[in-house]
Design an enzyme around this catalytic site. Structure first.
Site, PDB file in Angstrom:
ATOM      1  N   HIS A 237     -84.906 -84.362  45.774  1.00 26.04           N
ATOM      2  CA  HIS A 237     -85.374 -84.222  46.644  1.00 26.04           C
ATOM      3  C   HIS A 237     -85.699 -82.874  47.606  1.00 26.04           C
ATOM      4  O   HIS A 237     -85.768 -82.003  46.819  1.00 26.04           O
ATOM      5  CB  HIS A 237     -84.018 -85.184  47.926  1.00 26.04           C
ATOM      6  CG  HIS A 237     -82.631 -84.530  47.394  1.00 26.04           C
ATOM      7  ND1 HIS A 237     -83.148 -82.540  48.420  1.00 26.04           N
ATOM      8  CD2 HIS A 237     -81.646 -84.076  47.011  1.00 26.04           C
ATOM      9  CE1 HIS A 237     -81.825 -82.326  47.464  1.00 26.04           C
ATOM     10  NE2 HIS A 237     -81.066 -83.046  47.011  1.00 26.04           N
TER      11      HIS A 237
ATOM     12  N   ASP B 185     -82.984 -78.775  41.344  1.00 23.26           N
ATOM     13  CA  ASP B 185     -82.382 -79.974  43.021  1.00 23.26           C
ATOM     14  C   ASP B 185     -83.221 -79.784  44.247  1.00 23.26           C
ATOM     15  O   ASP B 185     -83.015 -78.202  44.113  1.00 23.26           O
ATOM     16  CB  ASP B 185     -80.541 -79.646  42.884  1.00 23.26           C
ATOM     17  CG  ASP B 185     -79.879 -80.465  44.156  1.00 23.26           C
ATOM     18  OD1 ASP B 185     -79.940 -80.759  44.873  1.00 23.26           O
ATOM     19  OD2 ASP B 185     -79.389 -81.150  43.316  1.00 23.26           O
TER      20      ASP B 185
ATOM     21  N   ASP C 158     -81.758 -75.559  46.003  1.00 23.44           N
ATOM     22  CA  ASP C 158     -81.577 -76.726  46.653  1.00 23.44           C
ATOM     23  C   ASP C 158     -80.015 -75.719  47.737  1.00 23.44           C
ATOM     24  O   ASP C 158     -80.038 -75.814  48.765  1.00 23.44           O
ATOM     25  CB  ASP C 158     -80.147 -77.577  46.448  1.00 23.44           C
ATOM     26  CG  ASP C 158     -79.536 -78.273  47.827  1.00 23.44           C
ATOM     27  OD1 ASP C 158     -79.575 -79.486  48.320  1.00 23.44           O
ATOM     28  OD2 ASP C 158     -78.054 -79.050  47.360  1.00 23.44           O
TER      29      ASP C 158
ATOM     30  N   SER D 122     -78.576 -85.732  46.122  1.00 27.25           N
ATOM     31  CA  SER D 122     -78.266 -85.753  44.871  1.00 27.25           C
ATOM     32  C   SER D 122     -77.688 -86.226  44.254  1.00 27.25           C
ATOM     33  O   SER D 122     -78.308 -87.188  42.545  1.00 27.25           O
ATOM     34  CB  SER D 122     -77.388 -84.591  44.404  1.00 27.25           C
ATOM     35  OG  SER D 122     -78.948 -83.216  45.662  1.00 27.25           O
TER      36      SER D 122
HETATM   37 ZN    ZN Z   1     -78.459 -80.491  49.286  1.00 26.02          ZN
END
Ligand code: ZN
Ligand code: NAG
Ligand code: NAG
Length: 584
Positions: A388, A96, A344, A144
């Site tokens: 991402h 992530d 992330d 996400s």
């Molecule tokens: Zn995030």
């Protein structure tokens, strides 16, 4: 013998025809002679015996091999994409918020730390196959939830959507379809098991913040019943009643009890019980292991906590072994999703030391998956990608410098140190005095920050008075200040505390060729369902039908939670920036 040769390709027994045919032709020739005329000489006789023996031995060997391997071989269907027949396992890994720049930084950091040559590569690097475009329907920059919906349903949706479409109806997921088809299923994460990525495989809500509902659906209070066989990660607070300390539920329901009493889960919540699973050899499914109230600590912190929490690699190995054992006598294998969730978070926090260690932990888990597939006698594929990028960092910075020793000196994440600061302030507060006027306490606090947090925690020996003052002035932003002190010294630049729209990498093991090159993220989802050969549309149809007819006997209100406002959708990708406790 190449595995894709038609020799092993389809039905066992008769599948040995091609070599057999060649052999038949030889012996037919010989026997033709034999019938016509008696063996002319000893040489001919022995040649015949020799060939016959060879044929018997070869046939026997081929039958044994065909029985051993028969179910795992692939049939090339149209040359390019090949779909296996028979039993198979699929492991899908998500990093992530990991973009290409975090990879460069981590690779370089590892080389520095291990005094490795500049061409030393991560396990990930050796399986790089392509890249993925990540936009959602509501934004060029995804979150996400929309990112994982692209993987689970194979469809684009809006930011914040947990396997729901823009028209607010549910879409069936590859995990649900796999469960219905007889596969075993698992989810392994380092954040809350109710967070967007795992949620998208096993639940349906209209906005990701409905984590109480997600918890209920994940254990089995779901339109299709229980669809998950194994869950390991954090997020226990969403399963505990609001009367319990450590709960973050709004209601008084005990979901751990519901899981055990109604849906048959084995539930564990601590390291000792995790160890008793013996890395998967002693697991009874269904198994739910929730090892932290919220996130499992960052790897950089976790490894200094006496192994109180399992690592991603340990959880991944446990899950693979447990699912393999549980499907040993089954015609179907398993589908497992493994997420390194907190790359992330380190990106949101712009904390480079935490991030490189998260990526290294992911790389070790990745290597363990490759090792599992190499050693498994069941056909299997691993695909890994990111939803991402987060933070977008550039090791080049203004002066093209990069000082990895700065990161090597850091022993804790900035958010952990900010938490220590909060505790310290809480413990030393003197309500009889006004802090602003209390010079001696100000000096004490500056000394504590510099010695305990900055020197010991960040490994920074040259903090300026201004930097320490910045921490004292705005304690809620201490986490960002610490991360910034490290980033500046290492010469790492961050463009944002949020997500970016940069394409992310795709990695794959043998058998993932269909994902070579540049793809939309939904094509990754398509690959997953195609590889497992499961009917996701049938699940969608069933969900839609049940959501209208069954509307909630067990649940008060709607199965899929409230309808999000435009603002909730707009801010979905900033979820952690706004709610991440240490950043507040
Ligand atoms: Zn995030
Ligand atoms: C706990 O949940 C119940 C509903 O189950 C609710 O009535 C009560 O107000 C909640 N208590 C707290 C402290 O949130
Ligand atoms: C790393 O830590 C060592 C030991 O405290 C120190 O001598 C060195 O200067 C530090 N390096 C950097 C780049 O901070």
């Amino acid at each position: 013998m190449a595995p894709n040769e038609p020799l092993f390709a389809g039905r066992r027994g008769s599948s040995i025809h091609s070599e057999e045919r060649a052999e038949d032709e030889d012996t037919a020739l010989l026997s033709g002679q034999k019938v016509a005329t008696a063996p002319k000489n000893r040489y001919h006789f022995w040649r015949e015996v020799g060939l016959f023996t060879w044929a018997v031995v070869a046939t026997a060997a081929l039958i044994v091999l065909a029985v051993l391997l028969g179910q795992q071989q692939t049939i090339p269907q149209d040359g390019k994409s090949s779909k296996p027949t028979g039993k198979r396992n699929l492991i899908f890994m998500v990093s992530d918020g990991m973009g290409p720049a975090s990879l460069s930084m981590t690779r370089s950091f590892r080389q520095f730390q291990g005094t490795l040559p500049f061409n030393d590569a991560l396990a990930l690097d050796q399986h790089f196959i392509g890249s993925s475009r990540t936009r959602s329907t509501s934004s060029y920059v995804t979150d996400s939830a929309a990112g994982a919906t692209a993987f689970s349903c194979g469809l684009k949706s809006y930011n914040g959507a947990i396997s729901m479409l823009p028209d607010l109806t549910p879409c069936g997921t590859v995990l649900e379809a796999a469960k219905k088809a007889g596969y075993m299923t698992g989810l392994v994460v380092t954040t809350d098991i109710t967070d967007a990525t795992p949620a998208c495989f096993a639940s349906h809500v209209r906005i990701r913040s409905e984590e109480d509902l997600i918890a209920q659906q994940e254990v089995g209070e779901h339109p299709l019943g229980r669809v998950v066989d194994l869950m390991l990660g954090g997020g226990r607070c969403h399963f505990l009643p609001n009367t319990t300390t450590g709960s973050c539920r709004e209601d008084g329901r005990d979901i751990t009890k519901l899981a055990q009493d109604i849906f048959g889960w084995n539930y564990i919540d601590n390291r000792e019980d995790f160890d008793s699973l013996k890395l998967g050899s002693a697991v009874k499914l269904p198994l739910m292991g929730l090892f932290a109230e919220h996130d499992i600590p960052y790897e950089i912190d976790r490894r200094n906590m006496n192994d109180k929490y399992p690592s991603l690699e340990e959880m991944a190995r446990t899950a693979m072994n447990a699912l393999a054992a549980a499907t040993q006598d089954s015609e179907k294998g398993f589908f497992l999703m493994i997420e390194a969730s907190r790359i992330d978070h380190a990106g949101h926090g712009n904390d480079p030391a935490a991030q490189v260690n998260e990526v290294l932990g992911y790389d070790r888990a990745f290597a363990s998956v490759i090792e599992f597939l190499d050693n498994s006698d069941v056909e299997g594929v691993m695909v890994a990608t990111s939803d991402h990028e987060t933070g977008e960092l550039h090791p080049e910075y203004p002066h093209y410098g990069w000082y990895p020793q700065v990161l090597a000196n850091v022993s804790h994440s900035s958010s952990y140190l900010a938490g220590q600061l909060r505790l310290h302030i809480g413990q030393t507060v003197d309500h009889s005095k006004n802090f602003e006027d209390d010079e001696s306490r100000k000096a004490d606090l500056a000394k504590y920050i510099n010695e305990e947090l900055v020197q010991k925690g960040l490994g920074i020996q040259d903090a300026t008075a201004e930097e320490i003052q910045r921490v004292i002035d705005v304690p809620p932003l201490a986490s960002y200040t610490f991360a910034d002190m490290v980033s500046r010294r290492a010469q790492i630049g961050w463009s944002t505390h949020g997500h970016s729209a940069v394409d992310v990498n795709i990695y794959g093991s043998k058998g993932s060729d269909a994902l070579r090159g540049n793809h939309e993220n939904i094509e990754v989802g398509e690959f997953l369902r195609t590889y497992l050969d499961v009917d996701v549309q049938a699940v969608t149809d069933e969900l839609v039908e049940k959501s209208t007819t069954l509307r909630s006997s067990a649940i008060s209100g709607d199965w899929f939670g409230h309808i999000p406002t435009e603002e909730e959708i707009r801010f979905a990708s900033m979820h952690y920036e706004r709610l991440y406790p240490d950043a507040l």
